[in-house]
Scaffold this motif. Structure first.
Motif, short mmCIF file in Angstrom:
data_model
loop_
_atom_site.label_atom_id
_atom_site.label_comp_id
_atom_site.label_asym_id
_atom_site.label_seq_id
_atom_site.Cartn_x
_atom_site.Cartn_y
_atom_site.Cartn_z
N ALA A 129 -29.95 50.81 -8.26
CA ALA A 129 -29.14 49.81 -7.58
C ALA A 129 -29.95 49.15 -6.46
O ALA A 129 -29.85 47.93 -6.25
N LEU A 130 -30.73 49.94 -5.73
CA LEU A 130 -31.55 49.37 -4.67
C LEU A 130 -32.62 48.44 -5.24
O LEU A 130 -32.92 47.39 -4.66
N ALA A 131 -33.19 48.79 -6.39
CA ALA A 131 -34.19 47.93 -7.03
C ALA A 131 -33.54 46.61 -7.46
O ALA A 131 -34.16 45.54 -7.35
N HIS A 132 -32.31 46.69 -7.97
CA HIS A 132 -31.59 45.48 -8.37
C HIS A 132 -31.31 44.60 -7.16
O HIS A 132 -31.50 43.37 -7.21
N LEU A 133 -30.88 45.21 -6.05
CA LEU A 133 -30.62 44.45 -4.84
C LEU A 133 -31.90 43.86 -4.27
O LEU A 133 -31.92 42.71 -3.80
N GLU A 134 -32.98 44.63 -4.31
CA GLU A 134 -34.27 44.14 -3.84
C GLU A 134 -34.71 42.91 -4.63
O GLU A 134 -35.14 41.90 -4.05
N ALA A 135 -34.57 42.97 -5.95
CA ALA A 135 -34.95 41.83 -6.79
C ALA A 135 -34.06 40.63 -6.51
O ALA A 135 -34.53 39.48 -6.51
N SER A 136 -32.77 40.87 -6.28
CA SER A 136 -31.84 39.78 -6.00
C SER A 136 -32.19 39.09 -4.69
O SER A 136 -32.24 37.86 -4.60
N LEU A 137 -32.43 39.88 -3.65
CA LEU A 137 -32.77 39.30 -2.34
C LEU A 137 -34.12 38.60 -2.38
O LEU A 137 -34.29 37.53 -1.80
N ALA A 138 -35.08 39.19 -3.09
CA ALA A 138 -36.40 38.57 -3.19
C ALA A 138 -36.30 37.22 -3.88
O ALA A 138 -37.00 36.26 -3.52
N ALA A 139 -35.41 37.13 -4.89
CA ALA A 139 -35.23 35.85 -5.58
C ALA A 139 -34.50 34.85 -4.70
O ALA A 139 -34.77 33.64 -4.76
N ALA A 140 -33.58 35.33 -3.89
CA ALA A 140 -32.73 34.42 -3.10
C ALA A 140 -33.42 33.93 -1.84
O ALA A 140 -33.11 32.84 -1.35
N ILE A 141 -34.34 34.72 -1.32
CA ILE A 141 -34.82 34.41 0.02
C ILE A 141 -35.67 33.14 0.04
O ILE A 141 -35.55 32.32 0.93
N GLY A 142 -36.54 32.95 -0.97
CA GLY A 142 -37.31 31.71 -1.05
C GLY A 142 -37.86 31.33 0.31
O GLY A 142 -38.51 32.12 0.99
N GLU A 143 -37.56 30.10 0.72
CA GLU A 143 -37.98 29.64 2.04
C GLU A 143 -36.83 29.74 3.04
O GLU A 143 -36.96 29.32 4.19
N ALA A 144 -35.69 30.29 2.59
CA ALA A 144 -34.54 30.42 3.48
C ALA A 144 -34.69 31.69 4.31
O ALA A 144 -35.55 32.53 4.06
N GLY A 145 -33.81 31.84 5.27
CA GLY A 145 -33.83 33.03 6.09
C GLY A 145 -33.11 34.18 5.40
O GLY A 145 -32.49 34.02 4.35
N VAL A 146 -33.18 35.34 6.02
CA VAL A 146 -32.55 36.52 5.47
C VAL A 146 -31.04 36.36 5.39
O VAL A 146 -30.41 36.78 4.41
#
Length: 227
Positions: A123-140
């Motif tokens: 689940a943490l790996a899934h969340l990590e991949a999701s956040l990594a994809a979403a963060i782009g040039e945006a903030g956390v």
């Protein structure tokens, strides 16, 4: 804080007629849930399926809630993670479709996603991949909102699909049969003139299949989030 189930070592292996491991317990619990839903899962039922006494399971986990967490994490492990260099929208799209596929394979999974994030390694790996994809040039903060919004859409859409499937199974009516059965009632209701927009939707909409509805809705969510 006590160690979570993910951190606790398993008891030493024992030479018994019914050897146990945390992986076997989780696999058996998932099989029970696949065939009978979450109501078919309890420590006693899992132990019986393994040919072991219920007390033996407590060496591997403390509560049923821990078992459900382990089961959910096992399903998260079935969802392919995008390559790190995948374009961000393509990655979010792949994770969303992968979650839906996993939930259709294990319908009970839809009842365990949502709320607090899972803390298991998958689940943490899934969340990590999701956040990594979403963060782009945006903030956390923006990335968290994006991931939360996509997750809410996926969870809601999948639960609706599975609820429809369960109703069809319980009543013996697929969507077409249900429409035939409820059609005369709706015609009478529309004739009152109180539901003109609903009537227009029923009569004029194409009513695409579930795959198309999910994919189209997801694209609208992603477009809105990235505009």
């Amino acid at each position: 804080m006590d160690e979570l189930v993910w951190e606790r070592p398993e008891p030493p292996a024992r030479a018994t007629p019914a050897p146990l491991s945390r992986a076997r317990i989780v696999e058996t619990a998932c099989e029970l849930a696949d065939s009978g839903g979450l109501e078919a899962v309890s420590l006693r039922k899992v132990a019986a399926a393994l040919g072991a006494g219920p007390m033996r399971l407590y060496g591997y986990l403390d509560t049923k809630e821990e078992l459900l967490d382990l089961m959910a994490d096992a399903v998260y492990g079935e969802i392919p993670l995008p390559d790190p260099d995948t374009e961000r929208l393509a990655a979010l799209r792949a994770l969303a479709h992968g979650t839906r596929t996993a939930a259709h394979r294990h319908p009970w999974f839809a009842d365990l996603i949502g709320g607090r994030p899972g803390l298991g390694p998958n689940a943490l790996a899934h969340l990590e991949a999701s956040l990594a994809a979403a963060i782009g040039e945006a903030g956390v903060e923006d990335a968290m909102i994006t991931v939360s919004t996509v997750h809410a859409y996926v969870a809601g859409a999948v639960r609706s699909e599975l609820r429809e499937r369960r109703l069809a199974s319980d009543t013996g009516l697929d969507e077409e049969a249900w429409q035939r059965a409820s059609g005369p009632y709706l015609v009478r209701m529309f004739a009152t003139g109180r539901y003109p927009t609903l009537a227009r939707t029923v009569y004029e909409a194409e009513h695409p299949d579930a795959d198309t509805v999910f994919a189209t809705g997801l694209e609208r969510v992603l477009a809105g989030l990235t505009r």
